[in-house]
Enzyme design. Structure first.
Site, PDB file in Angstrom:
ATOM      1  N   CYS A  70       0.828  -1.197   0.000  1.00 22.41           N
ATOM      2  CA  CYS A  70       0.000   0.000   0.000  1.00 22.41           C
ATOM      3  C   CYS A  70       0.872   1.261   0.000  1.00 22.41           C
ATOM      4  O   CYS A  70       1.714   1.434   0.884  1.00 22.41           O
ATOM      5  CB  CYS A  70      -0.917   0.012   1.225  1.00 22.41           C
ATOM      6  SG  CYS A  70      -1.877   1.541   1.388  1.00 22.41           S
ATOM      7  N   CYS A  73       0.567   3.606   3.370  1.00 22.81           N
ATOM      8  CA  CYS A  73       1.091   3.209   4.675  1.00 22.81           C
ATOM      9  C   CYS A  73       2.454   3.871   4.895  1.00 22.81           C
ATOM     10  O   CYS A  73       3.132   4.245   3.936  1.00 22.81           O
ATOM     11  CB  CYS A  73       1.235   1.685   4.752  1.00 22.81           C
ATOM     12  SG  CYS A  73      -0.331   0.798   4.880  1.00 22.81           S
ATOM     13  N   HIS A 116      -3.788   0.907   8.344  1.00 26.64           N
ATOM     14  CA  HIS A 116      -4.329   0.496   7.052  1.00 26.64           C
ATOM     15  C   HIS A 116      -5.718  -0.120   7.168  1.00 26.64           C
ATOM     16  O   HIS A 116      -6.537   0.013   6.260  1.00 26.64           O
ATOM     17  CB  HIS A 116      -3.372  -0.522   6.401  1.00 26.64           C
ATOM     18  CG  HIS A 116      -3.825  -1.015   5.060  1.00 26.64           C
ATOM     19  ND1 HIS A 116      -3.561  -0.326   3.897  1.00 26.64           N
ATOM     20  CD2 HIS A 116      -4.544  -2.123   4.702  1.00 26.64           C
ATOM     21  CE1 HIS A 116      -4.088  -0.990   2.866  1.00 26.64           C
ATOM     22  NE2 HIS A 116      -4.685  -2.077   3.333  1.00 26.64           N
ATOM     23  N   ASN A 156     -14.082   9.172  -0.735  1.00 23.64           N
ATOM     24  CA  ASN A 156     -14.729   8.018  -1.354  1.00 23.64           C
ATOM     25  C   ASN A 156     -14.378   6.808  -0.498  1.00 23.64           C
ATOM     26  O   ASN A 156     -13.205   6.562  -0.232  1.00 23.64           O
ATOM     27  CB  ASN A 156     -14.228   7.778  -2.773  1.00 23.64           C
ATOM     28  CG  ASN A 156     -14.531   8.940  -3.698  1.00 23.64           C
ATOM     29  OD1 ASN A 156     -15.526   9.624  -3.542  1.00 23.64           O
ATOM     30  ND2 ASN A 156     -13.666   9.161  -4.675  1.00 23.64           N
ATOM     31  N   HIS A 167      -6.593   1.879   1.894  1.00 20.54           N
ATOM     32  CA  HIS A 167      -6.176   2.639   3.072  1.00 20.54           C
ATOM     33  C   HIS A 167      -7.146   3.797   3.312  1.00 20.54           C
ATOM     34  O   HIS A 167      -7.588   4.447   2.362  1.00 20.54           O
ATOM     35  CB  HIS A 167      -4.766   3.188   2.850  1.00 20.54           C
ATOM     36  CG  HIS A 167      -4.096   3.664   4.097  1.00 20.54           C
ATOM     37  ND1 HIS A 167      -3.133   2.927   4.746  1.00 20.54           N
ATOM     38  CD2 HIS A 167      -4.243   4.801   4.818  1.00 20.54           C
ATOM     39  CE1 HIS A 167      -2.712   3.591   5.802  1.00 20.54           C
ATOM     40  NE2 HIS A 167      -3.382   4.738   5.870  1.00 20.54           N
ATOM     41  N   HIS A 169      -8.483   7.123   3.426  1.00 24.51           N
ATOM     42  CA  HIS A 169      -7.982   8.386   2.891  1.00 24.51           C
ATOM     43  C   HIS A 169      -9.083   9.137   2.159  1.00 24.51           C
ATOM     44  O   HIS A 169     -10.111   8.570   1.805  1.00 24.51           O
ATOM     45  CB  HIS A 169      -6.812   8.149   1.940  1.00 24.51           C
ATOM     46  CG  HIS A 169      -7.209   7.567   0.612  1.00 24.51           C
ATOM     47  ND1 HIS A 169      -7.617   6.255   0.459  1.00 24.51           N
ATOM     48  CD2 HIS A 169      -7.283   8.130  -0.628  1.00 24.51           C
ATOM     49  CE1 HIS A 169      -7.915   6.032  -0.816  1.00 24.51           C
ATOM     50  NE2 HIS A 169      -7.741   7.154  -1.491  1.00 24.51           N
ATOM     51  N   GLN A 171      -9.582  12.954  -0.503  1.00 20.18           N
ATOM     52  CA  GLN A 171      -8.885  13.765  -1.488  1.00 20.18           C
ATOM     53  C   GLN A 171      -9.343  15.219  -1.379  1.00 20.18           C
ATOM     54  O   GLN A 171     -10.370  15.516  -0.781  1.00 20.18           O
ATOM     55  CB  GLN A 171      -9.150  13.246  -2.903  1.00 20.18           C
ATOM     56  CG  GLN A 171      -8.679  11.816  -3.133  1.00 20.18           C
ATOM     57  CD  GLN A 171      -8.949  11.346  -4.549  1.00 20.18           C
ATOM     58  OE1 GLN A 171      -8.375  11.858  -5.512  1.00 20.18           O
ATOM     59  NE2 GLN A 171      -9.831  10.369  -4.693  1.00 20.18           N
TER      60      GLN A 171
END
Length: 352
Positions: A70, A73, A116, A156, A167, A169, A171
């Site tokens: 990933c 991470c 994660h 999303n 992971h 996250h 944007q």
């Protein structure tokens, strides 16, 4: 909050946001990266009046890597990622495969936690508060770029939504124009203001929802409700009770209360469909006023806009998704399978 800005091997900016002031962030990106080349351009549709970002370079972006590869991470030993340090609280960095770049805007990735296997709903109130601080700081910084007119923070979540990295996250998109959805709101705002002799449409909507049956949860500074004309099966709008145009306008009371209210809302979303489907896919989208001039929206200024978050899932019932088919995709006319009042009642039922 402590903020530390650095650069990745290819020149992209990376920023650490830490809960503790004594954290030192001096790790160097050891990857042999060449500078990224983007082909992003904005094309305006002459019939619809909206804009499309053409970004063909994104075809080569990372796609569903295994957990031990990933890129979000922390780096560990010889396993090098987008984050050079071996730990972090919250990290923001320029997307290596941006939809918008240069004169066409900017795209950033926000990593909510180094864990994660977590989700935003798993964060502590302190961690969620730090994410809010990062969103606010980036909104401020990006608004000063000459090419940026509107800043959009969003998450999303879930493969069903199209997420390619597991992971936790989100944007941030910094657009060089006012987005079509925001423009529609501003036109409605202007029309209502003229028709009522100065009444604010956002205030009228919030007052109506507070007095109705679709409120999901309410605090001293925030209220969450399913809107009267919800487009999605389960859709909730989260508003600060005091109207502000953007994240920068939130006062201390609203900032302090936000983590508790938002985490409870996300946890209820994860309980909608029962224990056998505990990870509800969703999109969480912050709507903020544009930073550019608003002359085309007669009589409206930035302070008339109301910051709010829209949270919705594309899952309409257990094991079934809401697809945007002919009417939605072809004509932008949504057909909702669930009455908003029923959705609100379900979200109240699953309170912790």
């Amino acid at each position: 909050m402590k903020k530390t800005s650095t650069r990745l091997a290819d020149g992209r900016e990376l920023i650490y946001y830490d809960l503790r002031d004594d954290n030192v962030r001096d790790a160097v990106d050891r990857r042999p990266l060449e500078r990224t080349v983007t082909t992003s351009e904005i094309r305006r549709d002459p019939l619809l009046g909206d804009s499309v970002a053409i970004a063909s370079h994104r075809q080569g972006r990372t796609y569903h890597p295994p957990a031990d590869e990933c890129p979000l991470c922390p780096s560990e030993g010889d396993r090098l990622s987008e984050i050079p340090d071996s730990s972090y609280d919250v990290v923001v960095f320029e997307n290596r495969f941006p939809s918008l770049a240069g004169d066409s805007g900017r795209c950033e990735v926000v990593c909510f936690t180094s864990d994660h296997n977590a989700s935003f709903a798993d964060l502590t109130e302190e961690q969620a508060g730090l994410v809010l601080e990062a969103w606010t700081d980036r909104t401020s910084e990006l608004s000063h770029l000459p090419s940026v007119q509107q800043v959009f923070c969003f998450e999303n979540r879930g493969a069903e939504i199209g997420v390619t990295l597991g992971h936790p996250h989100g944007q941030i998109y910094a657009y060089p124009f006012t987005t079509p959805r925001t423009a529609l709101m501003l036109r409605s705002l202007a029309a209502h203001k003229e028709a009522t002799g100065g009444e604010n449409l956002f205030d009228a909507v919030l007052e109506s929802e507070l007095a109705g049956e679709r409120v999901v949860l309410e605090g001293e500074h925030w209220v969450a409700f399913v809107p009267y004309s919800a487009h999605w099966p389960y859709e909730v709008h989260l508003y600060p009770k005091r109207r502000v145009p953007d994240l920068l306008g939130l006062d201390e009371g609203a900032r302090t209360e936000f983590p508790k209210v938002y985490l409870e809302l996300l946890r209820r979303f994860d309980r909608i469909f029962g224990e056998h489907e505990p990870s509800t896919p969703y999109i969480a989208a912050w709507h903020q006023a544009p930073f550019g001039a608003l002359e085309e929206f007669d009589g409206v200024n930035r302070d008339d806009f109301a910051l709010h978050l829209e949270l919705f899932t594309i899952r309409r019932t257990s094991g079934k998704l809401k697809f945007l088919a002919g009417s939605e995709s072809g004509m932008s006319v949504f057909i909702n399978d669930i009455r908003p009042e029923a959705a609100a009642e379900r979200l109240r039922e699953v309170a912790s």
